[in-house]
Design a protein around this motif. Structure first.
Motif, short mmCIF file in Angstrom:
data_model
loop_
_atom_site.label_atom_id
_atom_site.label_comp_id
_atom_site.label_asym_id
_atom_site.label_seq_id
_atom_site.Cartn_x
_atom_site.Cartn_y
_atom_site.Cartn_z
N ASN A 31 37.22 16.96 80.76
CA ASN A 31 36.85 18.09 81.61
C ASN A 31 35.35 18.03 81.93
N GLU A 32 34.92 18.89 82.81
CA GLU A 32 33.54 18.85 83.30
C GLU A 32 32.51 19.02 82.18
N THR A 33 32.80 19.82 81.18
CA THR A 33 31.85 20.02 80.08
C THR A 33 31.74 18.80 79.18
N GLU A 34 32.74 17.94 79.16
CA GLU A 34 32.74 16.73 78.34
C GLU A 34 32.18 15.51 79.07
N LEU A 35 32.00 15.64 80.37
CA LEU A 35 31.66 14.50 81.22
C LEU A 35 30.32 13.86 80.85
N GLU A 36 29.30 14.65 80.63
CA GLU A 36 27.99 14.10 80.30
C GLU A 36 28.02 13.28 79.02
N ASP A 37 28.68 13.78 77.99
CA ASP A 37 28.81 13.03 76.73
C ASP A 37 29.62 11.75 76.92
N TYR A 38 30.66 11.81 77.73
CA TYR A 38 31.48 10.63 77.99
C TYR A 38 30.65 9.54 78.67
N ILE A 39 29.89 9.93 79.69
CA ILE A 39 29.05 8.97 80.41
C ILE A 39 27.98 8.39 79.48
N ALA A 40 27.38 9.23 78.64
CA ALA A 40 26.38 8.75 77.68
C ALA A 40 27.00 7.71 76.74
N GLY A 41 28.24 7.92 76.34
CA GLY A 41 28.92 6.96 75.47
C GLY A 41 29.15 5.62 76.15
N ILE A 42 29.44 5.64 77.44
CA ILE A 42 29.66 4.39 78.18
C ILE A 42 28.36 3.59 78.28
N PHE A 43 27.27 4.28 78.57
CA PHE A 43 26.01 3.60 78.87
C PHE A 43 24.99 3.67 77.74
N HIS A 44 25.40 3.96 76.53
CA HIS A 44 24.46 4.17 75.43
C HIS A 44 23.50 2.99 75.20
N GLU A 45 23.92 1.77 75.54
CA GLU A 45 23.06 0.60 75.32
C GLU A 45 21.87 0.58 76.29
N TRP A 46 21.88 1.40 77.32
CA TRP A 46 20.76 1.49 78.25
C TRP A 46 19.64 2.39 77.73
N ALA A 47 19.91 3.15 76.69
CA ALA A 47 18.92 4.08 76.15
C ALA A 47 17.73 3.32 75.56
N THR A 48 16.54 3.85 75.81
CA THR A 48 15.31 3.29 75.25
C THR A 48 14.44 4.45 74.77
N PRO A 49 13.44 4.17 73.93
CA PRO A 49 12.54 5.25 73.55
C PRO A 49 11.91 5.87 74.79
N GLY A 50 11.95 7.17 74.88
CA GLY A 50 11.41 7.86 76.04
C GLY A 50 12.43 8.04 77.15
N ARG A 51 13.48 7.27 77.13
CA ARG A 51 14.58 7.40 78.11
C ARG A 51 15.89 7.38 77.32
N ASP A 52 16.09 8.43 76.59
CA ASP A 52 17.21 8.48 75.67
C ASP A 52 18.21 9.59 75.99
N ARG A 53 18.20 10.05 77.26
CA ARG A 53 19.09 11.14 77.65
C ARG A 53 19.72 10.88 79.01
N ILE A 54 20.91 11.42 79.16
CA ILE A 54 21.55 11.52 80.47
C ILE A 54 21.11 12.88 81.02
N VAL A 55 20.65 12.91 82.26
CA VAL A 55 20.19 14.16 82.86
C VAL A 55 21.08 14.52 84.04
N LYS A 56 21.66 15.71 83.97
CA LYS A 56 22.49 16.18 85.09
C LYS A 56 21.54 16.67 86.17
N LEU A 57 21.64 16.06 87.36
CA LEU A 57 20.76 16.39 88.47
C LEU A 57 21.34 17.48 89.36
N SER A 58 22.63 17.49 89.52
CA SER A 58 23.28 18.54 90.33
C SER A 58 24.74 18.65 89.97
#
Length: 71
Positions: free
Chosen positions: A44-71
């Motif tokens: 569902n929409e409330t789970e979407l951000e966490d799901y996307i973060a799980g897919i792309f977690h290897e892209w996280a770096t110090p200082g860029r460690d969050r998924i940000v909802k823009l709209s």
């Protein structure tokens, strides 16, 4: 909805009927279907951000460690 994925890419996710459709957003409004992403219909929409973060977690770096909802 649009998400900034760890400062690397912008992902637009849209619900169409019972499916989620994901597109990468480029410059000038250009979009391309994100063939490498499959979002289960049961997410569902409330789970979407966490799901996307799980897919792309290897892209996280110090200082860029969050998924940000823009709209």
């Amino acid at each position: 909805m649009k998400f900034d994925i760890f400062g690397k890419k912008i992902l637009e996710v849209t619900r169409i009927g019972d499916e989620w459709r994901a597109c990468y957003c480029g410059t000038g409004g250009v979009k391309r279907k994100a063939e490498d992403i499959r979002i289960p219909a049961g997410i569902n929409e409330t789970e979407l951000e966490d799901y996307i973060a799980g897919i792309f977690h290897e892209w996280a770096t110090p200082g860029r460690d969050r998924i940000v909802k823009l709209s």
